[in-house]
Enzyme design. Structure first.
Site, PDB file in Angstrom:
ATOM      1  N   ARG A  96      -1.701  -8.535  12.898  1.00  0.00           N
ATOM      2  CA  ARG A  96      -2.162  -7.622  11.842  1.00  0.00           C
ATOM      3  C   ARG A  96      -2.877  -8.392  10.729  1.00  0.00           C
ATOM      4  O   ARG A  96      -3.893  -7.944  10.198  1.00  0.00           O
ATOM      5  CB  ARG A  96      -0.973  -6.843  11.268  1.00  0.00           C
ATOM      6  N   LYS A 127       0.832  -1.224   0.000  1.00  0.00           N
ATOM      7  CA  LYS A 127       0.000   0.000   0.000  1.00  0.00           C
ATOM      8  C   LYS A 127       0.864   1.270   0.000  1.00  0.00           C
ATOM      9  O   LYS A 127       0.632   2.180  -0.793  1.00  0.00           O
ATOM     10  CB  LYS A 127      -0.930   0.034   1.222  1.00  0.00           C
ATOM     11  N   ARG A 132      11.577  -5.160   5.260  1.00  0.00           N
ATOM     12  CA  ARG A 132      11.320  -3.740   4.966  1.00  0.00           C
ATOM     13  C   ARG A 132      12.256  -2.826   5.768  1.00  0.00           C
ATOM     14  O   ARG A 132      12.496  -3.054   6.953  1.00  0.00           O
ATOM     15  CB  ARG A 132       9.867  -3.397   5.320  1.00  0.00           C
ATOM     16  N   ARG A 152      10.490  -0.754  11.229  1.00  0.00           N
ATOM     17  CA  ARG A 152       9.339  -0.390  12.055  1.00  0.00           C
ATOM     18  C   ARG A 152       9.229  -1.334  13.250  1.00  0.00           C
ATOM     19  O   ARG A 152       9.515  -2.517  13.140  1.00  0.00           O
ATOM     20  CB  ARG A 152       8.052  -0.470  11.212  1.00  0.00           C
ATOM     21  N   ARG A 193     -10.770   0.792   7.795  1.00  0.00           N
ATOM     22  CA  ARG A 193     -10.189  -0.520   8.014  1.00  0.00           C
ATOM     23  C   ARG A 193     -11.150  -1.450   8.749  1.00  0.00           C
ATOM     24  O   ARG A 193     -10.837  -2.614   8.974  1.00  0.00           O
ATOM     25  CB  ARG A 193      -8.963  -0.312   8.890  1.00  0.00           C
TER      26      ARG A 193
HETATM   27  P1  AP5 Z   1       4.796  -1.544   1.863  1.00  0.00           P
HETATM   28  O1  AP5 Z   1       4.436  -0.778   0.642  1.00  0.00           O
HETATM   29  O2  AP5 Z   1       5.558  -0.844   2.936  1.00  0.00           O
HETATM   30  O3  AP5 Z   1       3.508  -2.300   2.453  1.00  0.00           O
HETATM   31  P2  AP5 Z   1       2.176  -1.756   3.144  1.00  0.00           P
HETATM   32  O4  AP5 Z   1       1.038  -2.448   2.497  1.00  0.00           O
HETATM   33  O5  AP5 Z   1       2.172  -0.257   3.133  1.00  0.00           O
HETATM   34  O6  AP5 Z   1       2.397  -2.347   4.588  1.00  0.00           O
HETATM   35  P3  AP5 Z   1       2.152  -1.771   6.016  1.00  0.00           P
HETATM   36  O7  AP5 Z   1       2.895  -2.699   6.941  1.00  0.00           O
HETATM   37  O8  AP5 Z   1       2.533  -0.319   6.103  1.00  0.00           O
HETATM   38  O9  AP5 Z   1       0.642  -1.954   6.191  1.00  0.00           O
HETATM   39  P4  AP5 Z   1      -0.129  -2.023   7.506  1.00  0.00           P
HETATM   40  O10 AP5 Z   1      -1.532  -2.026   7.022  1.00  0.00           O
HETATM   41  O11 AP5 Z   1       0.277  -3.131   8.392  1.00  0.00           O
HETATM   42  O12 AP5 Z   1       0.361  -0.693   8.252  1.00  0.00           O
HETATM   43  P5  AP5 Z   1      -0.274   0.717   8.532  1.00  0.00           P
HETATM   44  O13 AP5 Z   1       0.835   1.691   8.546  1.00  0.00           O
HETATM   45  O14 AP5 Z   1      -1.468   1.001   7.692  1.00  0.00           O
HETATM   46  O15 AP5 Z   1       5.635  -2.829   1.375  1.00  0.00           O
HETATM   47  C1  AP5 Z   1       6.161  -3.763   2.318  1.00  0.00           C
HETATM   48  C2  AP5 Z   1       7.567  -4.223   1.868  1.00  0.00           C
HETATM   49  O16 AP5 Z   1       7.452  -4.959   0.656  1.00  0.00           O
HETATM   50  C3  AP5 Z   1       8.525  -3.048   1.567  1.00  0.00           C
HETATM   51  O17 AP5 Z   1       9.812  -3.387   2.017  1.00  0.00           O
HETATM   52  C4  AP5 Z   1       8.479  -2.914   0.027  1.00  0.00           C
HETATM   53  O18 AP5 Z   1       9.711  -2.440  -0.470  1.00  0.00           O
HETATM   54  C5  AP5 Z   1       8.185  -4.337  -0.405  1.00  0.00           C
HETATM   55  N1  AP5 Z   1       7.331  -4.416  -1.600  1.00  0.00           N
HETATM   56  C6  AP5 Z   1       6.205  -3.702  -1.856  1.00  0.00           C
HETATM   57  N2  AP5 Z   1       5.677  -4.065  -3.045  1.00  0.00           N
HETATM   58  C7  AP5 Z   1       6.470  -5.045  -3.534  1.00  0.00           C
HETATM   59  C8  AP5 Z   1       6.444  -5.855  -4.720  1.00  0.00           C
HETATM   60  N3  AP5 Z   1       5.498  -5.740  -5.653  1.00  0.00           N
HETATM   61  N4  AP5 Z   1       7.430  -6.785  -4.885  1.00  0.00           N
HETATM   62  C9  AP5 Z   1       8.407  -6.917  -3.962  1.00  0.00           C
HETATM   63  N5  AP5 Z   1       8.490  -6.186  -2.827  1.00  0.00           N
HETATM   64  C10 AP5 Z   1       7.523  -5.273  -2.619  1.00  0.00           C
HETATM   65  O19 AP5 Z   1      -0.834   0.510  10.018  1.00  0.00           O
HETATM   66  C11 AP5 Z   1       0.045   0.283  11.104  1.00  0.00           C
HETATM   67  C12 AP5 Z   1      -0.739   0.203  12.394  1.00  0.00           C
HETATM   68  O20 AP5 Z   1      -1.386   1.474  12.651  1.00  0.00           O
HETATM   69  C13 AP5 Z   1      -1.890  -0.817  12.430  1.00  0.00           C
HETATM   70  O21 AP5 Z   1      -1.435  -2.105  12.783  1.00  0.00           O
HETATM   71  C14 AP5 Z   1      -2.806  -0.184  13.501  1.00  0.00           C
HETATM   72  O22 AP5 Z   1      -2.318  -0.432  14.784  1.00  0.00           O
HETATM   73  C15 AP5 Z   1      -2.682   1.296  13.229  1.00  0.00           C
HETATM   74  N6  AP5 Z   1      -3.700   1.785  12.276  1.00  0.00           N
HETATM   75  C16 AP5 Z   1      -3.467   2.345  11.042  1.00  0.00           C
HETATM   76  N7  AP5 Z   1      -4.626   2.667  10.441  1.00  0.00           N
HETATM   77  C17 AP5 Z   1      -5.619   2.304  11.309  1.00  0.00           C
HETATM   78  C18 AP5 Z   1      -7.036   2.363  11.246  1.00  0.00           C
HETATM   79  N8  AP5 Z   1      -7.665   2.854  10.148  1.00  0.00           N
HETATM   80  N9  AP5 Z   1      -7.744   1.903  12.293  1.00  0.00           N
HETATM   81  C19 AP5 Z   1      -7.136   1.405  13.372  1.00  0.00           C
HETATM   82  N10 AP5 Z   1      -5.783   1.298  13.489  1.00  0.00           N
HETATM   83  C20 AP5 Z   1      -5.035   1.749  12.474  1.00  0.00           C
END
Ligand code: AP5
Ligand code: ZN
Length: 213
Positions: A171, A13, A127, A160, A88
């Site tokens: 997650r 994402k 990552r 992270r 979410r």
């Molecule tokens: P990356 O692009 O970083 O993945 P991502 O989908 O953004 O992963 P996140 O871990 O950030 O998602 P998340 O939903 O767990 O975290 P969020 O910050 O929203 O890619 C991952 C890796 O793969 C990278 O190293 C990249 O280089 C590699 N990669 C990407 N694409 C690739 C490809 N095609 N091929 C090869 N490699 C690739 O949330 C974090 C926390 O915040 C949650 O757990 C929760 O506690 C809280 N939170 C956030 N939003 C809410 C909400 N709406 N409600 C409640 N709690 C929330």
């Protein structure tokens, strides 16, 4: 254009959001980034959110929904937005729709990054992020030219706190429990993208789903 991007932890994402924002000039709204910035600044909201984030749990809707509402009020949304990581839960989707109903801020497209869960552990544990610009690297898939150093600004890379296998399991379970009801709710707007391919190929699919600006 108003876009929601969905996908499990590590589905890509953040990586694809950067490209969407650059190419479509929409405002990026990532609840994960907002929470991490609050944690970094040690605010009361950050201290509250940290308890959940480190464990991989969702921050409660009563905290998240008002935060998004106030954040939106500070943003220029004239060109549209990209929601990343929000809504979410079905309750968040309903709260958001209530907020924007009848305005030009309703969601137009839901991009869903689809990838088998067993592929996510390697993406998450490999990552690395830049401390300064937030650029996303991967030790194997997108390594920086010099290990541990950002290509763009020479800053140090970090991992992270929630990028552990234990937190990933939580997650993933959160995503499994919550994603389908949201996809059903937005069903006419959903486009499923195969995220289990190179970033260039994922991007091609997204561009063709979004079409022109
Ligand atoms: P990356 O692009 O970083 O993945 P991502 O989908 O953004 O992963 P996140 O871990 O950030 O998602 P998340 O939903 O767990 O975290 P969020 O910050 O929203 O890619 C991952 C890796 O793969 C990278 O190293 C990249 O280089 C590699 N990669 C990407 N694409 C690739 C490809 N095609 N091929 C090869 N490699 C690739 O949330 C974090 C926390 O915040 C949650 O757990 C929760 O506690 C809280 N939170 C956030 N939003 C809410 C909400 N709406 N409600 C409640 N709690 C929330
Ligand atoms: Zn950087």
């Amino acid at each position: 254009m108003n876009i929601l991007i969905m996908g499990g932890p590590g589905a890509g994402k953040g990586t694809m959001s950067k490209k969407i924002v650059e190419n479509y000039e929409v405002t990026h709204i990532s609840t994960g980034d907002i929470f991490r910035s609050e944690v970094g600044n040690g605010t009361p909201l950050g201290l509250e959110a940290k308890k959940y984030m480190d464990a991989g749990k969702l921050v409660p809707d009563e905290v998240t929904n008002p935060m998004v509402k106030s954040f939106l009020e500070t943003q220029d949304l004239a060109n549209g937005y990209l929601l990343d990581g929000y809504p979410r839960t079905l309750a968040q989707a309903k709260a958001f729709d209530e907020l924007v109903k009848g305005s030009d801020l309703e969601i137009d497209k839901v991009i869903t990054l689809d990838i088998p869960f067993e592929k996510l552990a390697k993406r998450i544990t490999g990552r690395r992020l830049c401390k300064t610009c937030g650029h996303i690297y991967h030790v194997d898939y997108h390594p920086p030219k010099v290990e541990g150093i950002c290509d763009i600004d020479g800053s140090e890379l970090y991992q992270r706190k929630d990028d552990t296998i234990e937190s990933l399991e939580v997650r993933l379970a959160e995503y499994e429990n919550n994603a389908q009801p949201i996809l059903d709710y937005y069903k006419d707007k959903v486009v499923i993208i195969n995220a289990d391919q190179s970033t260039d190929d994922v991007w091609k699919e997204i561009e063709s789903a979004l079409g022109g600006k």
